[in-house]
Write an enzyme that holds these catalytic residues in place. Structure first.
Site, mmCIF file in Angstrom:
data_model
loop_
_atom_site.group_PDB
_atom_site.id
_atom_site.type_symbol
_atom_site.label_atom_id
_atom_site.label_comp_id
_atom_site.label_asym_id
_atom_site.label_seq_id
_atom_site.Cartn_x
_atom_site.Cartn_y
_atom_site.Cartn_z
ATOM 1 N N ARG A 1 41.914 39.443 37.453
ATOM 2 C CA ARG A 1 42.528 38.144 37.768
ATOM 3 C C ARG A 1 43.297 38.315 39.074
ATOM 4 O O ARG A 1 44.247 39.105 39.157
ATOM 5 C CB ARG A 1 43.465 37.690 36.657
ATOM 6 C CG ARG A 1 44.352 36.516 37.094
ATOM 7 C CD ARG A 1 45.130 35.877 35.977
ATOM 8 N NE ARG A 1 44.258 35.131 35.104
ATOM 9 C CZ ARG A 1 44.637 34.067 34.393
ATOM 10 N NH1 ARG A 1 45.870 33.625 34.463
ATOM 11 N NH2 ARG A 1 43.785 33.449 33.611
ATOM 12 N N GLN B 1 37.096 30.694 31.238
ATOM 13 C CA GLN B 1 37.619 29.466 30.651
ATOM 14 C C GLN B 1 36.478 28.507 30.327
ATOM 15 O O GLN B 1 36.448 27.896 29.252
ATOM 16 C CB GLN B 1 38.602 28.808 31.626
ATOM 17 C CG GLN B 1 39.225 27.528 31.098
ATOM 18 C CD GLN B 1 40.084 27.760 29.875
ATOM 19 O OE1 GLN B 1 40.986 28.584 29.884
ATOM 20 N NE2 GLN B 1 39.808 27.038 28.786
ATOM 21 N N CYS C 1 42.943 23.442 29.594
ATOM 22 C CA CYS C 1 42.814 24.908 29.595
ATOM 23 C C CYS C 1 44.159 25.603 29.369
ATOM 24 O O CYS C 1 44.176 26.783 29.063
ATOM 25 C CB CYS C 1 42.169 25.379 30.887
ATOM 26 S SG CYS C 1 43.040 24.851 32.364
HETATM 27 N N1 CP Z 1 43.806 29.136 30.685
HETATM 28 C C1 CP Z 1 44.253 30.329 31.139
HETATM 29 O O1 CP Z 1 43.571 31.040 31.877
HETATM 30 O O2 CP Z 1 45.467 30.670 30.633
HETATM 31 P P1 CP Z 1 46.344 31.896 31.168
HETATM 32 O O3 CP Z 1 46.664 31.607 32.627
HETATM 33 O O4 CP Z 1 47.565 31.905 30.289
HETATM 34 O O5 CP Z 1 45.546 33.150 31.038
#
Ligand code: CP
Length: 290
Positions: free
Chosen positions: A100, A130, A249
């Protein structure tokens, strides 16, 4: 060459449908895959996360594996070591690498040098994990994706792009409705409709995301002003098809991009959607590590 999962389109339509079938099996039988027994998965977070981190970490353990959660600022990457060298080293220790980060090029660079699958756990361009959970939630609720229409209202961001790309691959009719300056590019494949009421007409699911994503804080005030007509509230959901569900999301800002009555109400499947991250990602790990 390992298979990677950077935009979600790598799966192809058949692979995507098979993954969703498998995710439903794993949801019914959470210990049903031990594909990661005695294997490690690196989960590299350059940005905050609740759902992605917890769902990947718990999912890897359920599959018999060991998640190595790595904070970007704790790695030599933060001191100038290249994504290439990081990928080469991690590949000697782990079976897969989740990343990420902000810049999508970093994930591409890691994938270009890794000897194991690289999974995009969110970049500023794409959020394909997602989208898998979103499609799984639609499959679970409606029993099929055939003939479904999903309307996304708000910022044409990474979530909208992944819904357009991965939802389109699955055969879902994806409509994205955003104001001028926040529109998704037509190349993503969604139908673009300016008016949110028109966009949700006939939709089986209406989807919202935050108006101020990570990295957009400097423009928060103008974003809130431009996106205000795109709030997902009861009145907008009433304009969708009978039995339409609300999706988000998360994290949510009740009263901003979604009203609290929709977020916590009977028409949402948002908390199922959050749970489905784990089941979809387990099926993804299994598919990539076959
Ligand atoms: N929807 C999502 O990716 O949540 P986080 O940012 O909490 O991982």
């Amino acid at each position: 060459m390992p298979e990677h999962f950077l935009t979600g389109t790598e799966l192809g339509a058949d692979g995507l449908h098979a993954l969703l079938d498998r995710a439903l099996e794993l949801k019914a039988d959470p210990a049903g895959s031990q594909a990661l027994r005695s294997r490690h998965v690196a989960l590299l977070f350059d940005k905050p996360s609740t759902r992605t981190r917890v769902s990947f970490e718990a999912g890897v353990v359920e599959m018999g594996g060991h998640p190595l959660v790595l904070r970007g600022e704790e790695l030599q990457l933060s001191r100038g070591e290249s994504p290439r060298d990081t990928a080469l080293v991690l590949s000697r220790h782990v079976a897969a690498i989740g990343v990420r980060t902000g810049d999508h090029a970093v994930v591409e660079e890691l994938a270009g040098s890794a000897d194991v699958p690289v999974i995009n756990m969110l970049t500023a361009r794409h959020h394909p994990c997602q989208a898998l959970a979103d499609l799984l939630t639609l499959r679970e609720h409606f029993g099929t994706l055939d003939g479904l229409r999903l309307a996304y209202v708000g910022d044409g961001n990474n979530v909208a792009r992944s819904l357009a790309l991965v939802g389109g691959l699955a055969g879902v009719d994806v409509v994205v409705s955003s104001p001028s300056g926040y529109r998704l590019e037509p190349e993503a494949g969604a139908r673009l409709v300016d008016d949110p009421g028109e966009a949700v007409a006939g939709a089986h699911a209406v989807y919202a995301d935050v108006w101020v994503s990570m990295g957009d804080e400097d423009t928060a005030r103008e974003r809130r002003a431009a996106l205000a007509p795109y709030r997902l509230d009861g009145a907008l959901l009433d304009r969708a098809a009978d039995g339409a569900i609300a999706l988000h999301c998360l994290p949510a800002h009740p009263g901003e991009e979604i009203s609290a009555d929709v977020l916590y109400g009977s028409r949402q499947r948002i908390w199922d959607q959050a749970e489905n991250r784990r089941h979809a990602q387990k099926a993804l790990l299994e598919a990539l590590l076959r």
